[in-house]
Design a protein around this motif. Structure first.
Motif, PDB file in Angstrom:
ATOM      1  N   THR A   1      14.975 -30.919   1.842  1.00  0.00           N
ATOM      2  CA  THR A   1      15.682 -29.640   1.472  1.00  0.00           C
ATOM      3  C   THR A   1      14.722 -28.397   2.365  1.00  0.00           C
ATOM      4  O   THR A   1      13.708 -28.701   2.879  1.00  0.00           O
ATOM      5  CB  THR A   1      15.789 -29.062  -0.052  1.00  0.00           C
ATOM      6  N   CYS A   2      15.392 -27.440   2.315  1.00  0.00           N
ATOM      7  CA  CYS A   2      14.488 -26.241   2.864  1.00  0.00           C
ATOM      8  C   CYS A   2      13.663 -25.954   2.177  1.00  0.00           C
ATOM      9  O   CYS A   2      12.396 -25.187   2.661  1.00  0.00           O
ATOM     10  CB  CYS A   2      15.275 -24.842   3.065  1.00  0.00           C
ATOM     11  N   PHE A   3      13.149 -26.381   0.886  1.00  0.00           N
ATOM     12  CA  PHE A   3      12.073 -26.187   0.032  1.00  0.00           C
ATOM     13  C   PHE A   3      10.947 -27.220   0.066  1.00  0.00           C
ATOM     14  O   PHE A   3       9.995 -27.249  -0.596  1.00  0.00           O
ATOM     15  CB  PHE A   3      12.390 -25.602  -1.354  1.00  0.00           C
ATOM     16  N   GLY A   4      11.373 -28.178   0.950  1.00  0.00           N
ATOM     17  CA  GLY A   4      10.380 -29.285   1.038  1.00  0.00           C
ATOM     18  C   GLY A   4      10.629 -30.401   0.254  1.00  0.00           C
ATOM     19  O   GLY A   4       9.898 -31.394   0.104  1.00  0.00           O
TER      20      GLY A   4
ATOM     21  N   GLU B   1      17.378 -27.866   6.952  1.00  0.00           N
ATOM     22  CA  GLU B   1      17.558 -26.663   7.903  1.00  0.00           C
ATOM     23  C   GLU B   1      18.167 -26.843   9.344  1.00  0.00           C
ATOM     24  O   GLU B   1      18.439 -25.998   9.838  1.00  0.00           O
ATOM     25  CB  GLU B   1      16.033 -26.298   8.102  1.00  0.00           C
ATOM     26  N   ALA B   2      18.348 -28.187   9.539  1.00  0.00           N
ATOM     27  CA  ALA B   2      19.059 -28.483  10.727  1.00  0.00           C
ATOM     28  C   ALA B   2      20.482 -28.409  10.761  1.00  0.00           C
ATOM     29  O   ALA B   2      21.147 -28.327  11.816  1.00  0.00           O
ATOM     30  CB  ALA B   2      18.419 -29.812  11.333  1.00  0.00           C
ATOM     31  N   ILE B   3      21.119 -28.679   9.317  1.00  0.00           N
ATOM     32  CA  ILE B   3      22.606 -28.546   9.341  1.00  0.00           C
ATOM     33  C   ILE B   3      23.247 -27.125   9.672  1.00  0.00           C
ATOM     34  O   ILE B   3      22.950 -26.216   8.845  1.00  0.00           O
ATOM     35  CB  ILE B   3      22.996 -29.162   7.883  1.00  0.00           C
TER      36      ILE B   3
END
Length: 338
Positions: A318-321, A247-249
């Motif tokens: 990942t964005c989904f954890g 999420e930070a990229i």
């Protein structure tokens, strides 16, 4: 010489009158500077104080012209950036051309003008070079090799083996712009985008970063192979692992969409105006602020951290954890991209 209508022929590489005319009317005319004007087979200069850095880079990109740039400015920016990743101030460039018989002179002039403009804007002159011509069908237009020399100030020690567990990993902006811009021009790929290459000289950004945080451990520009290849390379050099946060990229919507369409990973797409910095965690916010204050670092972000890992894996939350391995690219997914 009619540079608007003529073409390169084998005589331009034979070392005679045609070669001298090509050098004078195309290369010297546009690259003009006092060291080049010496007219020798080498440039003689007095090195400044500090440790010298040298880097060389071959450029075989296809197509030669793409949204946001061309092989000319790319060849200047690429070598300047490789020198700058040592924390060095780039001083001079050399340029060697391999040109295919039949290549239009007007396109060669366009490339040389782009190189000259990029070198002038960066303040890094092209001071020597070479030209060779190969038979029609054996050169694919033009290939350019540039070599750069720079100097590292005393007290600066930046290298790929210096990353330490606990260090922060920073990126100066969105990834994959260059690769997708070039791919959009490939004849066999049926998609369009307004995206432009991010090709840029990063040495001034690097100077700002070093002034703010001299303790930077690693710098690397994620070109061919993208962020994935670069971080795996640094992990192996330093004997550590990397943990990223998806999420930070920063990834532009156009890049994400193109990669989804083509089955590519944005982390493996080439960049030409991006850098990865690794520094002590305590200095990360200060470095981030310095990067964001520069136009080429306005979208900078802290994207992860260095961790202890004997296996030297690069992993990503990942964005989904979930968690996945960010592996080396396999094979040549994007040939002729830089």
């Amino acid at each position: 010489m009619n540079t608007n209508q003529g073409h390169i022929d084998l005589s331009h590489g034979a070392g005679g009158r045609a070669t001298a005319q090509l050098i004078a009317e195309v290369f010297r005319r546009h690259f003009d500077n006092p060291l080049l004007a010496q007219g020798n087979d080498q440039a003689l200069f007095q090195p400044p104080a500090g440790r010298l850095v040298i880097s060389t880079d071959g450029h075989v990109i296809s197509p030669l012209f793409f949204p946001g740039g061309d092989i000319g400015c790319l060849s200047v920016h690429g070598t300047i950036n490789d020198v700058a990743m040592a924390g060095a101030r780039p001083l001079y460039l050399s340029a060697a051309f391999i040109i295919e018989e039949g290549f239009p002179l007007r396109e060669l002039v366009r490339i040389v003008e782009s190189m000259a403009a990029a070198a002038k804007a960066a303040g890094v002159p092209i001071v020597t070079g070479d030209t060779k011509v190969v038979e029609r069908g054996k050169g694919d237009g033009v290939f350019i090799t540039t070599t750069g020399i720079g100097v590292v100030p005393d007290g600066i020690n930046i290298s790929g083996e210096l990353a330490q567990p606990g260090d922060a990993i920073l990126l100066n902006g969105s990834i994959g712009d260059h690769g997708v811009a070039v791919l959009s021009q490939r004849e066999n790929l049926g998609f369009e985008t307004t995206l432009r290459s991010d090709t840029a000289a990063l040495h001034e950004l690097v100077a700002v970063m070093i002034a703010a945080v001299p303790e930077i451990h690693c710098l690397r520009d994620p070109t061919r192979g993208g962020v994935a290849a670069t971080l795996n390379e640094l992990a192996q050099q330093s004997g550590v692992g990397m943990q990223l946060r998806e999420e930070a990229i920063p990834v532009r919507t156009e890049v994400a969409a193109a990669c989804e369409l083509l089955g590519l990973d944005p982390l493996q797409i080439a960049n030409e105006g991006k850098l990865i910095a690794i520094c002590p965690a305590a200095q990360a916010d200060k470095l981030l602020a310095a990067m964001r204050a520069h136009p080429l670092g306005a979208a900078a972000a802290i994207i992860g951290e260095v961790v202890e890992d004997k296996l030297q894996f690069v992993q990503m939350t990942t964005c989904f954890g979930g968690n996945r391995i960010v592996d080396w690219p396999v094979g040549e997914q994007l040939p002729r991209i830089c």
